[in-house]
Design an enzyme around this catalytic site. Structure first.
Site, PDB file in Angstrom:
ATOM      1  N   HIS A  19       0.848  -1.191   0.000  1.00 25.40           N
ATOM      2  CA  HIS A  19       0.000   0.000   0.000  1.00 25.40           C
ATOM      3  C   HIS A  19       0.891   1.251   0.000  1.00 25.40           C
ATOM      4  O   HIS A  19       2.121   1.149  -0.080  1.00 25.40           O
ATOM      5  CB  HIS A  19      -0.981  -0.016   1.173  1.00 25.40           C
ATOM      6  CG  HIS A  19      -0.372  -0.108   2.539  1.00 25.40           C
ATOM      7  ND1 HIS A  19       0.607   0.740   2.980  1.00 25.40           N
ATOM      8  CD2 HIS A  19      -0.607  -0.973   3.564  1.00 25.40           C
ATOM      9  CE1 HIS A  19       0.942   0.441   4.212  1.00 25.40           C
ATOM     10  NE2 HIS A  19       0.231  -0.619   4.598  1.00 25.40           N
ATOM     11  N   HIS A  22       4.078   1.354   2.298  1.00 24.60           N
ATOM     12  CA  HIS A  22       5.259   0.650   1.773  1.00 24.60           C
ATOM     13  C   HIS A  22       5.849   1.431   0.597  1.00 24.60           C
ATOM     14  O   HIS A  22       7.064   1.521   0.438  1.00 24.60           O
ATOM     15  CB  HIS A  22       4.893  -0.762   1.299  1.00 24.60           C
ATOM     16  CG  HIS A  22       4.129  -1.565   2.318  1.00 24.60           C
ATOM     17  ND1 HIS A  22       2.850  -2.012   2.101  1.00 24.60           N
ATOM     18  CD2 HIS A  22       4.469  -1.959   3.563  1.00 24.60           C
ATOM     19  CE1 HIS A  22       2.435  -2.668   3.171  1.00 24.60           C
ATOM     20  NE2 HIS A  22       3.393  -2.651   4.075  1.00 24.60           N
ATOM     21  N   CYS A 127       2.363 -10.875  19.990  1.00 20.69           N
ATOM     22  CA  CYS A 127       1.391 -10.324  19.034  1.00 20.69           C
ATOM     23  C   CYS A 127       1.699 -10.924  17.671  1.00 20.69           C
ATOM     24  O   CYS A 127       2.780 -10.734  17.121  1.00 20.69           O
ATOM     25  CB  CYS A 127       1.469  -8.798  18.970  1.00 20.69           C
ATOM     26  SG  CYS A 127       0.436  -8.155  17.639  1.00 20.69           S
ATOM     27  N   CYS A 130       2.368  -8.295  14.832  1.00 15.72           N
ATOM     28  CA  CYS A 130       3.712  -7.681  14.846  1.00 15.72           C
ATOM     29  C   CYS A 130       4.787  -8.738  14.658  1.00 15.72           C
ATOM     30  O   CYS A 130       5.928  -8.405  14.360  1.00 15.72           O
ATOM     31  CB  CYS A 130       4.030  -7.019  16.181  1.00 15.72           C
ATOM     32  SG  CYS A 130       3.015  -5.658  16.676  1.00 15.72           S
ATOM     33  N   CYS A 144      -2.406  -5.009  21.895  1.00 16.75           N
ATOM     34  CA  CYS A 144      -1.309  -4.385  21.172  1.00 16.75           C
ATOM     35  C   CYS A 144      -1.848  -3.088  20.571  1.00 16.75           C
ATOM     36  O   CYS A 144      -2.834  -3.118  19.831  1.00 16.75           O
ATOM     37  CB  CYS A 144      -0.816  -5.319  20.066  1.00 16.75           C
ATOM     38  SG  CYS A 144       0.099  -4.444  18.790  1.00 16.75           S
ATOM     39  N   HIS A 147      -2.240  -2.991  16.711  1.00 16.66           N
ATOM     40  CA  HIS A 147      -3.157  -3.888  16.003  1.00 16.66           C
ATOM     41  C   HIS A 147      -4.492  -4.116  16.700  1.00 16.66           C
ATOM     42  O   HIS A 147      -5.343  -4.840  16.182  1.00 16.66           O
ATOM     43  CB  HIS A 147      -2.468  -5.226  15.717  1.00 16.66           C
ATOM     44  CG  HIS A 147      -1.296  -5.062  14.804  1.00 16.66           C
ATOM     45  ND1 HIS A 147       0.001  -5.070  15.249  1.00 16.66           N
ATOM     46  CD2 HIS A 147      -1.243  -4.827  13.482  1.00 16.66           C
ATOM     47  CE1 HIS A 147       0.805  -4.861  14.224  1.00 16.66           C
ATOM     48  NE2 HIS A 147       0.088  -4.707  13.142  1.00 16.66           N
ATOM     49  N   LYS A 295      -5.923   5.259  10.933  1.00 15.33           N
ATOM     50  CA  LYS A 295      -4.928   4.256  10.575  1.00 15.33           C
ATOM     51  C   LYS A 295      -5.350   3.628   9.244  1.00 15.33           C
ATOM     52  O   LYS A 295      -6.535   3.368   9.030  1.00 15.33           O
ATOM     53  CB  LYS A 295      -4.901   3.188  11.675  1.00 15.33           C
ATOM     54  CG  LYS A 295      -3.822   2.151  11.497  1.00 15.33           C
ATOM     55  CD  LYS A 295      -3.943   1.097  12.595  1.00 15.33           C
ATOM     56  CE  LYS A 295      -3.430  -0.220  12.082  1.00 15.33           C
ATOM     57  NZ  LYS A 295      -2.040  -0.488  12.234  1.00 15.33           N
ATOM     58  N   LYS A 298      -7.335  -2.313   5.961  1.00 17.37           N
ATOM     59  CA  LYS A 298      -8.279  -2.931   5.035  1.00 17.37           C
ATOM     60  C   LYS A 298      -9.685  -2.962   5.622  1.00 17.37           C
ATOM     61  O   LYS A 298     -10.661  -2.750   4.919  1.00 17.37           O
ATOM     62  CB  LYS A 298      -7.826  -4.362   4.754  1.00 17.37           C
ATOM     63  CG  LYS A 298      -7.216  -4.515   3.391  1.00 17.37           C
ATOM     64  CD  LYS A 298      -6.970  -5.960   3.140  1.00 17.37           C
ATOM     65  CE  LYS A 298      -6.984  -6.271   1.678  1.00 17.37           C
ATOM     66  NZ  LYS A 298      -6.677  -7.674   1.424  1.00 17.37           N
TER      67      LYS A 298
END
Ligand code: MSP
Length: 485
Positions: A19, A22, A127, A130, A144, A147, A295, A298
């Protein structure tokens, strides 16, 4: 002998296609490597994908696909995204490459033989998103924070890596500037973290099948980060022998966002110290961006994909927009409206419009391009501003401040626009007044320099502009570099 420059991006998890986050890091690395190539340095730019571990196993299962097939498909998507964004890497490393796995095996054997890996028991909160153990104080409401998921309690017989052994040495390397962490606040964060002490970590997983088996106990696979870190060596063709590192070693810049700085500052240098391989010179850490204030995820349906950016703005404008989406060291926010506004302001009405204005006047004047390299003919006002711009730009680029470096170019664009408005060269051109030549010389000289400075950011568009104005007399149509949206 010319300087070498070895730059890396993180290898991205291959659970999905890339995405905009990156893409940001990868574009950043591409821009820096193009700058170094322009200085005729020997450059190696490495990127790639992280293919093992529980996260990928789960994603492949959910997709109902064989692990290997799933990874092949997604690796192809990464390569395609980088292709459409004009990313020019020297190698795309995949951790499922047999050569990589072979070298990881060798490194593990050495670490085991030298006593840096030993058998024991480990218990902790893990996690899975992660792929990291979390301390109690890393969690918010038991979850976490990155996430929003509760970690799972893992207690197992395992192999541990003697991380604690390297705590002092790593601290010394960072304090002594042998391992630079930029920006400064990030370095302080790591020094504080190291100050809390390091514990040995579990580096074997019994339950994870999709990974590199421990050569000395194949009932386990190795912790995915150990496998992943070694990519920075195997991506240069390393075979697993500590002395056999490439001439490009060590990395000059390792680019990453703040999310993975801690692991990079602790486990990675410790591995290298244990293998007696020189440490990277620099970690360059950028912030995170959100999308419309949230954030990027998806499940929220707000993910910005590179192909959507390219479809709307084209490859080079997407590079420009992403590169200027974060100020140095800070976080940022992306929004489609803001991106469009910025495209129109900086590219269509700014740079693109300036080029068009000047080229149109030059065409009307039958301007001779082959004779415009003479600095003496440049108006002092423009010459001085340009010199200042070049100095500021270089300083910002040397400090890895992309957004700020682009700002210096935009100021120069504004200056040239004002200069045109003030001098009204079109009137002189209409009257065939020879004064027009001097103004056009200055403008063309300015544009030539803008092209040079912008090339690493927008290689294709700048090459197009360059070849256009060199043959201006024969161009049947307007350049229209950045059509208004
Ligand atoms: N596989 C590990 C890295 C191993 S390197 C030995 C990993 N992968 S990841 O797919 O999660 O990539 C994380 C990196 O992607 C970040 O450090 C950053 O470079 C980039 N980004 C992901 N999301 C981002 C944003 N929202 N904003 C900016 N960069 C982001 O961690």
């Amino acid at each position: 002998m010319t300087n070498k420059f070895y730059i890396t991006t993180p290898i991205y998890y291959i659970n999905d296609r890339p995405h905009a986050g990156h893409a940001y890091t990868t574009i950043f690395a591409d821009i820096l490597s193009r700058c170094h190539r322009a200085k005729k340095e020997r450059v190696f730019f490495l990127t790639g994908v992280d293919e093992h571990g529980i996260k990928i196993e789960k994603a492949a299962r959910e997709a109902g696909k064989d692990f290997g097939v799933f990874c092949d498909e997604n690796a192809g998507k990464f390569q395609e995204s980088w292709r459409i964004l004009n990313i020019k890497y020297d190698n795309f490393i995949r951790t499922t490459n047999p050569e990589h796995i072979f070298a990881v095996n060798r490194a593990l054997e050495i670490l085991f033989k030298d006593g840096f890996i030993y058998k024991g028991e480990y218990q902790g909160n893990y996690c899975e998103e992660c792929e990291q153990f979390k301390n109690e104080k890393d969690l918010i409401n038991g979850k976490c924070p990155d996430h929003q998921k509760e970690p799972v309690l893992l207690k197992e017989q395992c192999y541990l890596f003697r991380l604690s052994h390297f705590e002092k040495k790593i601290k010394e390397k960072i304090l002594g500037g042998e391992l630079i962490i930029l920006p400064e606040e990030r370095k302080n964060e790591i020094l504080n973290f190291l100050g809390e002490g390091l514990k040995d970590i579990a580096i074997s997983r019994r339950a994870v099948k999709w990974g590199v088996s421990l050569p000395f106990d194949p009932s386990f696979t190795v912790y995915v980060w150990i496998d992943a870190f070694l990519n920075y060596l195997t991506g240069l063709g390393w075979s697993g022998k500590p002395k056999d590192v490439s001439e490009f070693w060590p990395p000059d810049v390792q680019l990453m966002a703040k999310d993975i700085l801690r692991v990079h500052s602790v486990i990675w240098p410790a591995l290298l110290l244990a293998l007696e391989i020189p440490l990277p010179k620099k970690f360059l850490v950028h912030g995170f961006f959100t999308v419309e204030g949230q954030k990027m995820s998806k499940s929220l349906g707000n993910v910005i994909w590179p192909e959507n950016l390219v479809e709307k703005f084209g490859a080079d404008a997407s590079r420009y927009l992403l590169a200027s989406s974060l100020a140095y060291g800070g976080d940022g926010n992306l929004s489609w409206n803001r991106l469009k506004e910025k495209y129109n302001a900086d590219l269509a009405n700014g740079i693109g419009n300036l080029f068009e204005r000047v080229f149109t006047m030059a065409r009307d004047y039958n301007y001779d391009y082959d004779n415009n390299d003479n600095n003496d003919k440049i108006d002092k006002e423009i010459g001085d501003f340009l010199e200042k711009t070049k100095t500021n730009y270089s300083q910002k680029m040397d400090d890895y401040q992309l957004y700020e470096a682009l700002g210096t170019i935009l100021s120069f664009v504004k200056k040239l626009d004002q200069y045109i408005n003030q001098k009204e060269p079109w009137k002189l051109i209409a009257n065939k007044n020879p004064e027009a030549k001097k103004i056009l010389d200055s403008l063309i000289f300015g544009i030539k320099n803008i092209i040079i400075l912008l090339k690493p950011f927008m290689p294709e568009k700048m090459a197009q502009a360059e070849s256009y104005f060199k043959n201006l007399g024969w161009q049947p149509e307007k350049l229209n570099l950045f059509p208004r949206l």
